[in-house]
Design a protein around this motif. Structure first.
Motif, short mmCIF file in Angstrom:
data_model
loop_
_atom_site.label_atom_id
_atom_site.label_comp_id
_atom_site.label_asym_id
_atom_site.label_seq_id
_atom_site.Cartn_x
_atom_site.Cartn_y
_atom_site.Cartn_z
N TYR A 154 32.60 54.43 -2.22
CA TYR A 154 33.32 55.03 -1.25
C TYR A 154 32.50 55.50 0.07
O TYR A 154 31.38 55.71 -0.33
CB TYR A 154 34.17 56.02 -1.68
CG TYR A 154 35.50 55.52 -2.43
CD1 TYR A 154 36.57 55.42 -2.09
CD2 TYR A 154 35.26 55.60 -3.93
CE1 TYR A 154 37.68 55.03 -2.88
CE2 TYR A 154 36.16 55.20 -4.95
CZ TYR A 154 37.42 55.08 -4.25
OH TYR A 154 38.42 54.45 -5.03
N PRO A 155 33.04 55.60 1.22
CA PRO A 155 32.38 55.92 2.37
C PRO A 155 31.50 57.14 2.10
O PRO A 155 30.41 57.39 2.69
CB PRO A 155 33.50 56.10 3.60
CG PRO A 155 34.65 55.22 3.15
CD PRO A 155 34.61 55.29 1.76
N HIS A 156 32.13 58.29 1.40
CA HIS A 156 31.32 59.41 1.23
C HIS A 156 30.11 59.20 0.41
O HIS A 156 29.32 59.97 0.43
CB HIS A 156 32.17 60.61 0.49
CG HIS A 156 32.59 60.35 -0.64
ND1 HIS A 156 33.57 59.84 -1.50
CD2 HIS A 156 31.71 60.67 -2.01
CE1 HIS A 156 33.45 59.69 -2.57
NE2 HIS A 156 32.24 60.29 -3.07
N GLN A 157 29.93 58.15 -0.22
CA GLN A 157 28.74 57.96 -0.88
C GLN A 157 27.73 57.13 0.11
O GLN A 157 26.57 56.94 -0.47
CB GLN A 157 28.84 56.84 -1.84
CG GLN A 157 29.71 57.72 -3.03
CD GLN A 157 30.26 56.66 -4.36
OE1 GLN A 157 31.35 55.72 -3.76
NE2 GLN A 157 30.01 56.85 -5.29
N PHE A 158 28.07 57.02 1.29
CA PHE A 158 27.08 56.43 2.32
C PHE A 158 26.63 57.50 3.34
O PHE A 158 27.38 58.65 3.46
CB PHE A 158 27.89 55.33 3.24
CG PHE A 158 28.43 54.09 2.71
CD1 PHE A 158 28.73 53.79 1.34
CD2 PHE A 158 27.63 52.98 3.19
CE1 PHE A 158 28.99 52.60 0.80
CE2 PHE A 158 28.09 51.59 2.77
CZ PHE A 158 28.87 51.57 1.41
N SER A 159 25.24 57.39 3.61
CA SER A 159 24.93 58.23 4.59
C SER A 159 25.17 57.94 6.01
O SER A 159 25.88 56.90 6.02
CB SER A 159 23.21 58.33 4.50
OG SER A 159 22.74 57.11 4.84
#
Lengths: 341, 328
Positions: A154-159
């Motif tokens: 998910y996007p929140h796991q990306f910096s």
């Protein structure tokens, strides 16, 4: 037939507000050839984002409306396209990257799913597995490590930097003809900015896409754009190749902007030359040249009539009365030469 | 003139996050500022530069370390002590839209410090506020208006006037220009430099716009994950940076000159900053450093003085850069 892919002519775009009509874009002309890059620079509120969004009609849900002008993209008139055709163009031909990678990805959807969704929208007949293969390939092209694993995240796991890379992958996965980057590096640190700019430059070669790059940072356009349009108060003040703008600029506003950033190798004892005053109010845009109120060279005519566009070179155009035959000679503060066309 | 105004030794600030977990936002930082100088603090976002500024002015209580101002140690524990902080140090904030109270007139905002301390009569305060507004380039009629009537650049001027009202010795400027447009940035920078010359102010200038930092600073401190990586005079840091991080950071600045951009070789930093909760055990930069060796992963480098006045915390500083005059 000329090969310009995008042609914007006399675009005027306004917004209705409670206080009246804001004339955000007031007659913008430019064209873009396929696989070329155009940088639009200007201060906040000068209409650069509005111009870019008007191309894909992203402003139409707001109070904005196009007053005048035409936008031709690939032989189509963008302003009169039907809804379905417009969606097709947005899905396949023109993709956009926004400033804030945190808010422009859907937080409830896996990144891979968002990319394949985009691909399947553009090519409805494609098989899911094929779309996934392309998605992973693009993630790999944008130099995201472990693309297979990232595909399922998910996007929140990306910096922050990774999200912007994912956005770029999302935009380029369908191999669009035109990529509009609306301040893609403004929210990032310099080190990440350098990485992302390098990436966009490399990918432009790979995908052969035309790019419109919107930014307020002159250093960023110097790096990435072949042609540059300098915008001020809803108008293009000066247009030319990067060399024209940086080494042979003609407009007093461009001089002002170039002088108000410290030179990277200059001595700190040289004072910066700021542009006095603030940009004009676009509810009641001034008669005549919009920059006249802040311009040290302003003449009487500047406050009364809009300057015509002069051709200073093959591509280089400038809108300023200083190039009229009756105007006094002025010395360009950057090159220290008398100004001529 | 070269007397030390502020001396910071081994300053640390930890934030507790959850049980037994600490985030070291500022980790063992020491420096000195002389009167009338400007210290530029640079680093990527999340490196602790704003926390450093706030700890210095005692918005955050330091976890360890000492702040000495004009020979006096300030610990900010007592009310009196905190008042001393406020009298001698003031702050200018990044966001000119959020840092002014929308329900107060500009005159009230500027004179609030005096009103709080019961200084002067109301009439005097008003006259003084107008004088301050004139110093920062606004005028009398602005005093009765509210902040929303002003543009970003004008608001930043109001913020500067408010900070000046206490006639501070030291101003902490936390990204004062990053929310402004280029043409306005230069106006504010020139104003700050002018004020510094006139009033002999000392600045701590926190920013991520590296070219502006070099422009205004006497000394520059480069921070990474809460630690000081390199410290030196502005010219030293720009031309003879010896820390691999500084070197890479400066080579990432985009230069508004297409020919320079084409020619120069970039030192790219790969990857991103690790999480400040789990910092690498050795050198904090070792995960992204091109020159990292085994010792970098196990042992934290000590700060060494490579040339007088130029400090660097690295096991393998790029000493050959000291000879060349141009690095960028």
């Amino acid at each position: 037939m000329e090969d310009s892919i995008l042609k914007v002519e006399d675009l005027c775009y306004s917004f209705h507000t409670y206080a009246g009509e804001v004339q955000a874009v007031r007659g913008v002309n430019f064209s873009l050839k396929s696989s070329e890059s155009l940088g639009i620079v200007g201060e906040s509120g000068c209409g650069k984002s509005v111009t870019a969004k008007a191309i894909v009609r992203l402003n139409s849900g707001t109070s904005g409306f196009c007053k005048r002008g035409t936008i031709q993209f690939d032989g189509k008139d963008m302003l009169s396209l039907k809804k379905k055709e417009l969606l097709n163009v947005r899905a396949r031909d023109i993709r956009m990257i926004f400033q804030d990678p945190m808010t422009s990805l859907n937080p409830t959807m896996k990144v891979g799913r968002q990319i394949t969704e985009g691909i399947l929208n553009a090519f409805p007949k494609m098989k899911n597995a094929e779309a996934k293969r392309i998605a992973i390939e693009t993630l790999e092209n944008t130099k995201i490590p472990n693309p297979e694993q990232r595909f399922e995240q998910y996007p929140h796991q990306f910096s922050g930097g990774m999200r912007q890379r994912a956005m770029i992958a999302l935009a380029l996965a369908v191999n669009p003809k035109l990529l509009i980057c609306d301040e893609p590096t403004t929210a990032l640190d310099v080190t990440l900015q350098a990485q992302i700019l390098e990436l966009i430059k490399d990918l432009q070669k790979v995908y052969n896409t035309a790019i419109i790059f919107i930014t307020h940072d002159l250093g960023v356009v110097a790096n990435i754009a072949k042609n540059i349009a300098v915008m001020y108060a809803g108008k293009i003040m000066e247009y030319g190749s990067a060399e024209d703008i940086f080494y042979n600029c003609k407009h007093p506003y461009t001089w002002g902007v170039l002088q108000s950033v410290p030179k990277y190798d200059a001595d700190a004892s040289i004072p910066l030359v700021p542009i006095p005053g603030t940009p004009p109010d676009l509810f009641n845009p001034p008669v005549g040249c919009a920059f006249a109120a802040r311009c040290p060279y302003a003449m009487e005519v500047c406050r009364k009539a809009e300057p015509p566009q002069y051709h200073a070179g093959e591509k280089h155009t400038v809108s300023c009365w200083l190039y009229h035959e009756m105007s006094p000679t002025v010395v360009n503060p950057i090159t220290n030469k008398e100004v001529t066309l | 003139m070269s007397e030390v105004l502020m001396k910071v030794s081994n300053l640390s600030k930890n934030f507790r996050i959850g049980r037994n977990k600490n985030l070291k936002a500022v980790d063992d930082i020491s420096f000195e500022i002389k009167r009338g100088e400007t210290l530029g603090v640079v680093g990527e976002s999340g490196c602790g530069k704003t926390t450093l500024g706030r700890t210095l002015i005692n918005i955050y209580e330091p976890t360890a370390g000492e702040i000495e101002l004009e020979g006096e140690v300030l610990d900010g524990k007592s009310r009196n002590d905190r008042k001393k902080f406020a009298d001698k140090m003031q702050m200018i904030f990044q966001d000119p839209f959020a840092s002014l109270n929308p329900r107060m007139t500009v005159g009230e905002i500027v004179s609030e410090g005096w009103a709080y301390r019961r200084m002067y009569t109301k009439k005097e305060r008003c006259a003084k506020a107008i004088k301050l507004l004139e110093i920062v380039g606004l005028n009398e009629e602005h005093a009765n208006r509210f902040p929303h009537e002003f543009s970003g650049g004008q608001r930043q001027r109001i913020g500067i006037a408010r900070a000046l009202s206490m006639s501070p010795k030291l101003m902490i400027c936390d990204e004062p220009i990053s929310a402004l447009d280029v043409s306005i940035q230069a106006q504010i920078m020139n104003l700050m430099i002018e004020l510094q010359k006139e009033k002999g102010l000392t600045y701590i200038f926190i920013a991520h716009d590296l070219s502006m930092v070099r422009y205004i600073s006497t000394n520059i401190m480069v921070m990474y994950l809460g630690s000081q990586m390199e410290f030196g005079t502005s010219a030293e840091i720009y031309h003879n940076a010896v820390h691999p991080y500084t070197h890479a950071l400066f080579s990432a600045i985009p230069v508004p000159d297409p020919n320079v951009e084409k020619e120069r070789k970039r030192v790219m930093i790969e990857g991103e900053m690790p999480s400040p909760i789990n910092v690498p055990k050795g050198c904090k930069f070792c995960t992204r450093c091109d020159y990292a060796q085994e010792i970098c992963e196990t042992e934290r480098p000590k700060t060494k003085e490579v040339v007088p006045g130029h400090f660097c915390a690295c096991h393998f500083p790029l000493l050959e850069n000291l000879k060349s005059t141009k690095v960028l």
